[in-house]
Design a protein around this motif. Structure first.
Motif, mmCIF file in Angstrom:
data_model
loop_
_atom_site.group_PDB
_atom_site.id
_atom_site.type_symbol
_atom_site.label_atom_id
_atom_site.label_comp_id
_atom_site.label_asym_id
_atom_site.label_seq_id
_atom_site.Cartn_x
_atom_site.Cartn_y
_atom_site.Cartn_z
ATOM 1 N N VAL A 158 0.719 -1.166 0.035
ATOM 2 C CA VAL A 158 -0.083 -0.061 0.019
ATOM 3 C C VAL A 158 0.772 1.319 0.082
ATOM 4 C CG1 VAL A 158 -1.927 1.586 1.107
ATOM 5 C CG2 VAL A 158 -2.014 -1.198 0.875
ATOM 6 N N ASP A 159 1.851 1.357 0.907
ATOM 7 C CA ASP A 159 2.600 2.280 1.060
ATOM 8 C C ASP A 159 3.364 2.781 -0.381
ATOM 9 O OD1 ASP A 159 2.045 3.007 3.464
ATOM 10 O OD2 ASP A 159 3.940 1.654 4.193
ATOM 11 N N ARG A 160 3.732 1.751 -1.045
ATOM 12 C CA ARG A 160 4.562 2.064 -2.585
ATOM 13 C C ARG A 160 3.509 2.484 -3.433
ATOM 14 N NH1 ARG A 160 7.387 2.684 -7.017
ATOM 15 N NH2 ARG A 160 7.179 0.961 -8.631
ATOM 16 N N VAL A 161 2.382 1.705 -3.500
ATOM 17 C CA VAL A 161 1.188 2.128 -4.465
ATOM 18 C C VAL A 161 0.898 3.838 -4.108
ATOM 19 C CG1 VAL A 161 -1.029 1.672 -5.380
ATOM 20 C CG2 VAL A 161 0.708 -0.220 -4.850
ATOM 21 N N ARG A 162 0.738 4.131 -2.889
ATOM 22 C CA ARG A 162 0.256 5.504 -2.499
ATOM 23 C C ARG A 162 0.972 6.590 -2.857
ATOM 24 N NH1 ARG A 162 -2.274 5.135 2.916
ATOM 25 N NH2 ARG A 162 -3.646 3.994 1.610
ATOM 26 N N SER A 163 2.355 6.098 -2.767
ATOM 27 C CA SER A 163 3.412 7.428 -3.155
ATOM 28 C C SER A 163 3.454 7.437 -4.643
ATOM 29 C CB SER A 163 4.726 6.885 -2.532
ATOM 30 O OG SER A 163 5.526 5.874 -3.386
ATOM 31 N N LEU A 164 3.290 6.272 -5.279
ATOM 32 C CA LEU A 164 3.240 6.346 -6.806
ATOM 33 C C LEU A 164 2.284 7.135 -7.359
ATOM 34 C CD1 LEU A 164 4.680 4.899 -9.286
ATOM 35 C CD2 LEU A 164 3.274 3.077 -9.146
ATOM 36 N N LEU A 165 1.046 6.822 -6.906
ATOM 37 C CA LEU A 165 -0.197 7.579 -7.320
ATOM 38 C C LEU A 165 -0.066 9.072 -7.103
ATOM 39 C CD1 LEU A 165 -3.445 5.654 -6.322
ATOM 40 C CD2 LEU A 165 -2.461 6.071 -8.548
ATOM 41 N N VAL A 166 0.655 9.445 -5.776
ATOM 42 C CA VAL A 166 0.847 10.945 -5.771
ATOM 43 C C VAL A 166 1.726 11.517 -6.691
ATOM 44 C CG1 VAL A 166 1.707 12.542 -4.008
ATOM 45 C CG2 VAL A 166 0.156 10.551 -3.236
ATOM 46 N N GLN A 167 2.714 10.862 -6.979
ATOM 47 C CA GLN A 167 3.699 11.036 -7.952
ATOM 48 C C GLN A 167 3.127 11.077 -9.631
ATOM 49 O OE1 GLN A 167 7.121 8.446 -8.376
ATOM 50 N NE2 GLN A 167 7.443 8.740 -10.279
ATOM 51 N N ILE A 168 2.275 10.242 -10.020
ATOM 52 C CA ILE A 168 1.788 10.192 -11.242
ATOM 53 C C ILE A 168 0.647 11.156 -11.206
ATOM 54 C CG2 ILE A 168 0.521 8.513 -12.660
ATOM 55 C CD1 ILE A 168 2.108 6.340 -11.819
ATOM 56 N N GLY A 169 -0.260 11.371 -10.287
ATOM 57 C CA GLY A 169 -1.359 12.131 -10.219
ATOM 58 C C GLY A 169 -2.463 11.876 -11.363
ATOM 59 N N PRO A 170 -2.896 10.741 -11.382
ATOM 60 C CA PRO A 170 -3.913 10.363 -12.492
ATOM 61 C C PRO A 170 -5.105 10.911 -12.464
ATOM 62 C CG PRO A 170 -3.795 8.690 -10.957
ATOM 63 C CD PRO A 170 -2.783 9.451 -10.413
ATOM 64 N N ASP A 171 -5.824 11.087 -13.675
ATOM 65 C CA ASP A 171 -7.304 11.666 -13.752
ATOM 66 C C ASP A 171 -8.136 10.627 -13.417
ATOM 67 O OD1 ASP A 171 -6.633 14.593 -14.736
ATOM 68 O OD2 ASP A 171 -5.729 13.465 -16.037
ATOM 69 N N GLU A 172 -7.806 9.397 -13.713
ATOM 70 C CA GLU A 172 -8.723 8.104 -13.810
ATOM 71 C C GLU A 172 -8.084 7.110 -13.228
ATOM 72 O OE1 GLU A 172 -10.291 7.410 -17.605
ATOM 73 O OE2 GLU A 172 -11.205 9.520 -17.708
ATOM 74 N N ILE A 173 -8.783 6.322 -12.415
ATOM 75 C CA ILE A 173 -7.868 5.098 -11.931
ATOM 76 C C ILE A 173 -8.921 3.818 -11.943
ATOM 77 C CG2 ILE A 173 -7.087 3.944 -9.721
ATOM 78 C CD1 ILE A 173 -6.318 6.687 -8.762
ATOM 79 N N TYR A 174 -8.504 2.846 -12.515
ATOM 80 C CA TYR A 174 -9.293 1.801 -12.808
ATOM 81 C C TYR A 174 -8.520 0.424 -11.991
ATOM 82 C CZ TYR A 174 -11.120 4.373 -16.419
ATOM 83 O OH TYR A 174 -11.563 5.375 -17.530
ATOM 84 N N ASN A 175 -9.159 -0.044 -11.065
ATOM 85 C CA ASN A 175 -8.795 -0.937 -10.075
ATOM 86 C C ASN A 175 -9.255 -2.560 -10.484
ATOM 87 O OD1 ASN A 175 -7.142 -2.499 -8.224
ATOM 88 N ND2 ASN A 175 -8.948 -2.647 -6.847
#
Length: 315
Positions: free
Chosen positions: A54-71
């Motif tokens: 979770v921590d790795r994915v969280r920092s990645l998302l903040v870095q990327i700044g996506p408009d849309e996320i599909y899980n």
């Protein structure tokens, strides 16, 4: 340039979704356990990692700044969920919630709205009291896969209440030639192709009477994209509205290669029957039709035929 983040890129839905978003001009990023690029979407920026980190994915998302996320990432086999219920709970349930929280934190950190789609499943309904099922059908999962998906589904609603454009797309069974070989539908179509070529004589299966609502995978990807971009967020049942049995699927596959007396080519093995298997899951996708303008475009017979043809070529 709009930016999207996809988990489960290696699955059939992930590959079709990535292709579509790239064609639309999106900058597409994906989380993958493998660093090998997908043959279907070479334009994707791959980030190697595990959704449960979770921590790795969280920092990645903040870095990327996506408009849309599909899980789309999941332990996708119901049979495997019985063998590894604890792993299924972590990946399909807890990791999905971690991603929802990460999406909300990315939205708050960047100040940009994030639209989140959770790929849910008809298995959350388990053994429903009525058929077809819609968004108001009570959740009654009967296997570890459905229970974990139900948790993620409910938490999607919780995060929608916290200001995230969060959608749970309750996807009924959907197929394509990209469906992995371990799934029963590919087992059937690959078996039909092998029988047609004289390389096999039988297909060994479990419960032939289980009824499912089978659609075309790219259509279901289209529903998820429409839901992500809708003016307001809610949950949607996505399916064709027509239930068919495994028996019907076998008959269609063998019929496609000219075999009418399909029964003599099928053997039932009780060891392939799941401990609990919903008997009838059929969708009422009225809400998706009315609000998203979504409709399935490929018939059941055409879906089975396309899969058989792909397996004939592969063999």
């Amino acid at each position: 340039m709009p930016r999207a983040f996809i988990t489960g890129i290696s699955g059939q839905d992930g590959s079709y979704l990535a292709e579509r978003l790239i064609d639309e001009g999106y900058d597409v990023h994906a989380l993958s356990l493998s660093s090998e690029p997908s043959p279907h979407c070479p334009g994707v920026v791959l980030h190697r990692g595990d959704l449960t980190d979770v921590d790795r994915v969280r920092s990645l998302l903040v870095q990327i700044g996506p408009d849309e996320i599909y899980n789309l990432a999941a332990i996708s086999s119901v049979a495997r969920s019985w063998q590894e219920p604890d792993l299924t709970a972590r990946v399909n349930g807890l990791a999905a919630v971690g991603l929802l929280e990460s999406a909300l934190q990315a939205q708050e950190t960047t100040g940009r709205a994030v639209r989140f789609v959770q790929a849910s499943s008809a298995e959350i309904f388990g053994e429903p009291a009525t058929s077809p099922q819609d968004e108001e059908t009570p959740l009654r999962p009967v296997n570890p896969y459905g229970a974990a998906k139900a948790y993620a589904h409910l938490m999607t609603g919780v995060y929608r209440g916290r200001g995230l454009h969060a959608v749970s797309a309750i996807l009924y069974n959907h197929e394509s030639p990209r469906r992995p070989a371990q799934f029963v539908t590919r087992k059937i179509t690959a078996g039909a192709a092998a029988i047609a070529r004289g390389e096999a004589d039988t297909i060994t299966l479990g419960n032939l009477d289980a009824r499912r609502d089978w659609g075309w995978a790219p259509d279901y990807v289209d529903a998820m994209v429409r839901a992500a971009r809708a003016e307001s967020a809610t949950d949607y049942v996505v399916g064709t509205g027509v239930g068919r049995s495994v028996r019907d699927f076998v008959a269609a596959a063998l019929g496609h290669v000219g075999i009418g007396d399909w029964e003599r080519h099928v053997r039932v093995d009780p060891t392939f029957v799941r401990p609990a298997d919903p008997s009838d899951l059929t969708a009422d996708a009225t809400l998706a039709r009315e609000r998203l303008g979504w409709r399935p475009t490929v018939s059941f017979e055409e879906i089975v035929g396309r899969m058989v043809e792909a397996d004939l070529t592969a063999i």
